[in-house]
Motif scaffolding. Structure first.
Motif, short mmCIF file in Angstrom:
data_model
loop_
_atom_site.label_atom_id
_atom_site.label_comp_id
_atom_site.label_asym_id
_atom_site.label_seq_id
_atom_site.Cartn_x
_atom_site.Cartn_y
_atom_site.Cartn_z
N VAL A 41 0.84 -1.20 0.00
CA VAL A 41 0.00 0.00 0.00
C VAL A 41 0.88 1.25 0.00
O VAL A 41 0.64 2.18 -0.77
N LEU A 42 1.90 1.27 0.83
CA LEU A 42 2.79 2.43 0.89
C LEU A 42 3.55 2.61 -0.42
O LEU A 42 3.81 3.73 -0.86
N ARG A 43 3.89 1.52 -1.08
CA ARG A 43 4.57 1.61 -2.38
C ARG A 43 3.65 2.27 -3.41
O ARG A 43 4.06 3.17 -4.14
N ARG A 44 2.40 1.84 -3.44
CA ARG A 44 1.44 2.45 -4.38
C ARG A 44 1.21 3.92 -4.06
O ARG A 44 1.17 4.76 -4.96
N LEU A 45 1.06 4.24 -2.78
CA LEU A 45 0.85 5.63 -2.39
C LEU A 45 2.06 6.49 -2.74
O LEU A 45 1.91 7.62 -3.20
N SER A 46 3.24 5.96 -2.51
CA SER A 46 4.46 6.68 -2.84
C SER A 46 4.51 6.98 -4.34
O SER A 46 4.81 8.10 -4.76
N ARG A 47 4.18 6.00 -5.14
CA ARG A 47 4.18 6.19 -6.60
C ARG A 47 3.11 7.18 -7.05
O ARG A 47 3.26 7.84 -8.06
N ALA A 48 2.03 7.29 -6.27
CA ALA A 48 0.96 8.22 -6.60
C ALA A 48 1.26 9.64 -6.15
O ALA A 48 0.53 10.57 -6.50
N GLY A 49 2.34 9.81 -5.37
CA GLY A 49 2.73 11.16 -4.95
C GLY A 49 2.69 11.43 -3.47
O GLY A 49 3.02 12.53 -3.03
N THR A 50 2.28 10.48 -2.66
CA THR A 50 2.27 10.66 -1.21
C THR A 50 3.70 10.62 -0.69
O THR A 50 4.47 9.73 -1.04
N GLU A 51 4.05 11.59 0.15
CA GLU A 51 5.36 11.58 0.79
C GLU A 51 5.31 10.68 2.01
O GLU A 51 4.41 10.80 2.85
N ILE A 52 6.27 9.78 2.12
CA ILE A 52 6.35 8.86 3.26
C ILE A 52 7.51 9.31 4.13
O ILE A 52 8.67 9.22 3.76
N LEU A 53 7.19 9.85 5.31
CA LEU A 53 8.20 10.32 6.26
C LEU A 53 8.50 9.20 7.23
O LEU A 53 7.59 8.62 7.82
N CYS A 54 9.78 8.90 7.40
CA CYS A 54 10.15 7.73 8.19
C CYS A 54 11.48 7.96 8.89
O CYS A 54 12.36 8.64 8.36
N ALA A 55 11.64 7.37 10.07
CA ALA A 55 12.92 7.42 10.77
C ALA A 55 13.85 6.38 10.15
O ALA A 55 13.41 5.36 9.63
N SER A 56 15.14 6.66 10.19
CA SER A 56 16.11 5.67 9.72
C SER A 56 15.98 4.42 10.57
O SER A 56 15.71 4.48 11.76
#
Length: 76
Positions: A35-50
């Motif tokens: 789901v996050l991969r699809r959202l990322s490709r659609a333009g959603t920014e995914i903010l994440c800690a290292s």
């Protein structure tokens, strides 16, 4: 995951940017990664800690914005 994807997709129709803050997330299963991969490709920014979550997402092709400061309110 379906509700998250639906909500982000709807927001992307009316907003220029949508960001998901995953800094406090410690585990994402395979369905969530997809789901996050699809959202990322659609333009959603995914903010994440290292760390392991960011690594797993990046390996799956998710564009991740790494947080240099994982303290609360880093993007406030």
């Amino acid at each position: 995951p379906a509700l998250l994807e639906q909500a982000c997709t709807e927001l992307l129709k009316t907003r220029y940017e949508v960001s998901l803050d995953l800094v406090d997330v410690s585990f994402v299963d395979g369905v969530g990664v997809e789901v996050l991969r699809r959202l990322s490709r659609a333009g959603t920014e995914i903010l994440c800690a290292s760390g392991p979550v960011a690594s797993a997402l990046e390996e799956a092709g998710v564009r991740v914005t790494l947080d240099a400061d994982t303290s609360k309110g880093a993007w406030a």
